[in-house]
Design an enzyme around this catalytic site. Structure first.
Site, PDB file in Angstrom:
ATOM      1  CB  SER A  16      -0.783   0.191   1.251  1.00  0.00           C
ATOM      2  OG  SER A  16      -0.274   0.053   2.286  1.00  0.00           O
ATOM      3  CG  PHE A  18       2.065   6.936   3.519  1.00  0.00           C
ATOM      4  CD1 PHE A  18       2.703   7.798   3.101  1.00  0.00           C
ATOM      5  CD2 PHE A  18       0.116   6.470   2.821  1.00  0.00           C
ATOM      6  CE1 PHE A  18       1.924   8.813   2.561  1.00  0.00           C
ATOM      7  CE2 PHE A  18       0.161   7.804   2.685  1.00  0.00           C
ATOM      8  CZ  PHE A  18       0.433   8.966   1.599  1.00  0.00           C
ATOM      9  CG  ASP A  88       9.175   3.762  -7.392  1.00  0.00           C
ATOM     10  OD1 ASP A  88       9.630   3.174  -6.673  1.00  0.00           O
ATOM     11  OD2 ASP A  88       9.025   5.235  -7.228  1.00  0.00           O
ATOM     12  CD  GLU A  89       4.835   5.481  -7.167  1.00  0.00           C
ATOM     13  OE1 GLU A  89       3.649   4.478  -7.103  1.00  0.00           O
ATOM     14  OE2 GLU A  89       5.150   6.090  -6.489  1.00  0.00           O
ATOM     15  CB  CYS A 183      -6.357  -3.203   8.633  1.00  0.00           C
ATOM     16  SG  CYS A 183      -7.574  -2.168   8.737  1.00  0.00           S
TER      17      CYS A 183
END
Length: 195
Positions: A16, A18, A88-89, A183
């Site tokens: 996810s 962060f 990345d990404e 979550c």
């Protein structure tokens, strides 16, 4: 990680927002530099949150990157002296990214990709599931749920502090102003009928 006797493999770092994906990618790239290996880092042009020409983690770590608008543009920047290619990404790249990554690994490069495995709705995101399937190594990271403190595997998109609707646009580049880690139980995605 296991010792690999042949050159050329794929590593996927996912999770996810962060959860530390870019931070882990930067850490792996820096380790290759200590080993005197040649690494090059790519990012999609769409990712300009913190910098146009750096991969920057949410905690401020950064490494120089080549911004590209199409997956196949990566080939233009690869030289034989390269050992490691980091991307990345990866969820923001076009569908050709799977083929590009496969070709690079088959040519003997260590390919490290990082990206979101789920979109804000909790559904598989872009080409990341396919990359996970063909990778030799998959690292799935978790953040901490901003609502309850449990391990967070999902990304909550917020609009004016409220959960975004299921049929809102999938891609919206942002950071903590637009997203929170959640979550399974605290993640909410209402339909427009629910709003």
């Amino acid at each position: 990680m296991y010792l690999i006797n042949q050159n050329g493999w794929i590593e996927v770092i996912c999770g996810s927002m962060f959860s530390g994906k870019s931070e882990e990618l930067i850490r792996r790239v820096r380790r290759t530099q200590f080993a005197k290996q040649h690494a090059i880092v790519f990012k999609p042009c769409i990712d300009n949150r913190y910098s146009e020409e750096d991969v920057v983690s949410h905690n401020g770590l950064k490494v120089k990157a080549v911004p590209v608008s199409a997956s196949k543009d990566i080939f233009k920047h690869i030289t034989e002296e390269m050992d490691v290619i980091a991307i990345d990404e990866v969820q923001f790249f076009d569908g050709d990214i799977v083929e590009v990554v496969q070709v690079l690994a088959n040519r003997g490069y260590r390919v490290i990709v990082a990206g979101l495995d789920q979109d804000f709705r909790g559904l598989p995101f872009g080409q990341v599931p396919q990359l996970m399937a063909i990778a030799e190594h998959v690292t799935k990271l978790q953040a901490v749920c901003s609502a309850c403190g449990s391990p967070a595997s999902r990304t909550q998109r917020l609009i004016d502090g409220e959960p975004a609707a299921f049929d809102d646009p999938i891609i919206l580049v942002g950071a903590s102003e637009s997203y929170e880690p959640r979550c399974r139980h605290c993640h909410a995605v209402p339909t427009n009928k629910d709003k």
